[in-house]
Design a protein around this motif. Structure first.
Motif, mmCIF file in Angstrom:
data_model
loop_
_atom_site.group_PDB
_atom_site.id
_atom_site.type_symbol
_atom_site.label_atom_id
_atom_site.label_comp_id
_atom_site.label_asym_id
_atom_site.label_seq_id
_atom_site.Cartn_x
_atom_site.Cartn_y
_atom_site.Cartn_z
ATOM 1 N N THR A 178 1.727 -1.360 -13.298
ATOM 2 C CA THR A 178 1.329 -2.552 -12.550
ATOM 3 C C THR A 178 0.187 -3.224 -13.310
ATOM 4 O OG1 THR A 178 -0.131 -1.170 -11.193
ATOM 5 C CG2 THR A 178 2.044 -1.687 -10.283
ATOM 6 N N GLN B 21 2.105 0.530 6.227
ATOM 7 C CA GLN B 21 1.448 -0.783 6.402
ATOM 8 C C GLN B 21 2.213 -1.683 7.370
ATOM 9 O OE1 GLN B 21 -0.075 -2.593 2.676
ATOM 10 N NE2 GLN B 21 0.119 -0.573 1.730
ATOM 11 N N SER C 60 4.499 5.242 0.370
ATOM 12 C CA SER C 60 3.717 6.438 0.064
ATOM 13 C C SER C 60 3.453 7.239 1.337
ATOM 14 C CB SER C 60 2.396 6.052 -0.627
ATOM 15 O OG SER C 60 2.642 5.294 -1.792
ATOM 16 N N ARG C 61 2.438 6.835 2.144
ATOM 17 C CA ARG C 61 1.997 7.678 3.265
ATOM 18 C C ARG C 61 3.095 7.966 4.276
ATOM 19 N NH1 ARG C 61 -3.310 4.141 4.203
ATOM 20 N NH2 ARG C 61 -1.817 2.637 3.326
ATOM 21 N N VAL D 182 4.852 -8.066 -8.029
ATOM 22 C CA VAL D 182 4.541 -7.322 -6.807
ATOM 23 C C VAL D 182 4.466 -8.319 -5.666
ATOM 24 C CG1 VAL D 182 2.864 -5.844 -5.621
ATOM 25 C CG2 VAL D 182 3.226 -5.572 -8.092
ATOM 26 N N PRO E 269 5.580 -2.964 -1.934
ATOM 27 C CA PRO E 269 4.842 -2.061 -1.060
ATOM 28 C C PRO E 269 4.646 -2.746 0.291
ATOM 29 C CG PRO E 269 3.342 -3.136 -2.578
ATOM 30 C CD PRO E 269 4.697 -3.706 -2.845
ATOM 31 N N GLN F 126 -0.127 6.703 -7.930
ATOM 32 C CA GLN F 126 -1.294 5.819 -7.795
ATOM 33 C C GLN F 126 -2.426 6.487 -8.581
ATOM 34 O OE1 GLN F 126 -3.814 3.646 -7.846
ATOM 35 N NE2 GLN F 126 -2.592 2.562 -6.307
ATOM 36 N N THR G 205 0.131 -9.799 -2.876
ATOM 37 C CA THR G 205 -0.059 -8.380 -2.564
ATOM 38 C C THR G 205 -0.083 -8.153 -1.044
ATOM 39 O OG1 THR G 205 -2.458 -8.577 -2.784
ATOM 40 C CG2 THR G 205 -1.232 -7.936 -4.756
ATOM 41 N N SER G 206 0.093 -6.898 -0.659
ATOM 42 C CA SER G 206 0.318 -6.597 0.760
ATOM 43 C C SER G 206 -0.944 -6.657 1.611
ATOM 44 C CB SER G 206 0.946 -5.204 0.891
ATOM 45 O OG SER G 206 0.031 -4.207 0.478
ATOM 46 N N LYS H 20 6.053 6.368 -8.078
ATOM 47 C CA LYS H 20 4.910 5.528 -8.466
ATOM 48 C C LYS H 20 3.604 6.294 -8.208
ATOM 49 C CE LYS H 20 3.455 2.087 -5.852
ATOM 50 N NZ LYS H 20 2.017 2.269 -5.612
ATOM 51 N N ASP I 20 0.852 3.135 -11.321
ATOM 52 C CA ASP I 20 0.152 2.100 -10.550
ATOM 53 C C ASP I 20 -1.305 2.087 -10.978
ATOM 54 O OD1 ASP I 20 -0.572 0.166 -8.818
ATOM 55 O OD2 ASP I 20 -0.038 1.254 -6.989
ATOM 56 N N ASP J 93 0.571 9.429 -3.950
ATOM 57 C CA ASP J 93 -0.794 9.010 -3.596
ATOM 58 C C ASP J 93 -1.515 10.190 -2.942
ATOM 59 O OD1 ASP J 93 0.784 6.631 -3.902
ATOM 60 O OD2 ASP J 93 -0.638 5.484 -2.707
ATOM 61 N N LYS K 64 -2.817 -1.177 -12.102
ATOM 62 C CA LYS K 64 -3.345 -2.525 -11.827
ATOM 63 C C LYS K 64 -4.431 -2.931 -12.819
ATOM 64 C CE LYS K 64 -2.205 -2.541 -6.912
ATOM 65 N NZ LYS K 64 -1.755 -1.159 -6.705
#
Ligand SMILES: O=C(O)c1cc(=O)[nH]c(=O)n1[C@@H]1O[C@H](COP(=O)(O)O)[C@@H](O)[C@H]1O
Length: 292
Positions: A127, A242, A265-266, A209, A237, A65, A157-158, A63, A97, A26, A99
């Motif tokens: 996705t 998160q 990711s981050r 997901v 995720p 993004q 989803t998150s 993955k 990813d 990402d 979507k």
């Protein structure tokens, strides 16, 4: 399957060989800056290639993004094509990813773009959104099964804003009374179970997901029910940045835990280019230790 190794089998093999970490690619503007790269097509390409270098031989799944590449238009897509190809050449399982979702004929064209062998954007899985109805993605599910590819269908989803829609209860459906998230999970598990030789397969090729930040019980997903056969792949995720903690993996996913791919990711990318490889190894070990 015409002798094609299914995505579910490959995923199962990757779990055994590398564990269940998925390293997100990402290239946020702030991360590019921190990595000393330009916020340009060249910068996102370099970022992606460095993540692949760090992940190859340490984790099994990446993955990208797509949004962060798409910001740079056609040049960003060229950069993405290179990143996808390098990742697959390095033996990583690549989940694009993207979507995507639409009426069936249009969504099938997305499937052709991302899952057709030989396509310049070829990935191992993508996705996808079924909020236009599970039937709208049926041709892509069939395409994925036929080509040894996979899908991850958004279910719970998150992001907190998703709860109201994803917990809404279905009407006028054979799954009347189920929540949207619950019906998607059940529909996908049923699809996998209906494939030829399903009971001999370790894992299905179509997954869902389910964000790790979500209280799954309140979305109508039963995490104490018997595990699906074959195992339902779950892209998860929400760990790391998160707020969810991999040590809680079994508590969050219950009987779905066997299929969980921990996607971060981050929390990993923030370690910078010099610390990323070590952070990946550490997280793979932490996830392994968290599983009972
Ligand atoms: O499909 C996804 O990967 C996804 C689904 C979801 O429910 N929540 C979610 O955060 N994601 C993606 O997972 C990544 C999360 O990034 P971090 O929060 O930095 O680990 C981003 O690329 C999101 O687009």
């Amino acid at each position: 399957m015409n002798g094609t190794v299914s995505f579910g089998e490959r995923l199962h093999g990757a779990f055994a060989a590398w564990g269940r970490l998925c390293v997100g690619i990402d290239p946020h503007a702030s991360l590019l800056d921190r990595w000393g790269l330009d916020d340009s097509a060249g910068g996102v390409r370099e970022f992606g290639l460095r993540v692949i270098d760090a992940a190859a031989g340490r984790a099994g799944i990446v993955k990208p993004q797509v949004a962060f590449f798409e910001r740079h238009g056609a040049a960003g897509y060229l950069a993405l094509e290179r990143v996808l190809a390098e990742a697959r050449d390095a033996g990583l399982i690549v989940i694009a990813d993207v979507k995507r979702g639409d009426i069936g004929t249009s969504v099938d064209a997305y499937g052709e773009a991302w899952l057709r062998p030989g396509s310049s954007l070829e990935s191992d899985a993508m996705t996808i959104s079924a909020f236009q109805g599970l039937g709208s993605i049926e041709s892509v599910m069939r395409r994925a099964d036929g080509a040894g590819k996979g899908l991850f269908v958004l279910a719970a989803t998150s992001n907190p804003e998703a709860a109201a829609i994803q917990r809404a209860v279905l009407q006028q459906s054979s799954r009347e009374g189920d929540t949207v998230a619950g019906a998607i999970c059940a529909g996908v598990a049923a699809w996998n179970a209906a494939r030829e030789d399903a009971t001999d397969r370790p894992m299905g090729s179509i997954g869902v997901v389910l964000g790790a930040t979500v209280d799954l019980g309140s979305t109508g997903i039963d995490t104490s029910a018997d595990p699906a056969v074959p195992t339902l792949p779950v892209l998860a995720p929400g760990f790391g940045h998160q707020g969810a903690d991999v040590r809680d993996l079994d508590a969050i996913y219950g009987s779905l835990a066997a299929g969980v791919i921990v996607s971060e990711s981050r929390s990993l990318l923030g370690e910078g280019p010099d610390g990323l490889a070590e952070a990946i190894v550490r997280r793979v070990d932490e996830i392994g230790a968290a599983r009972v």
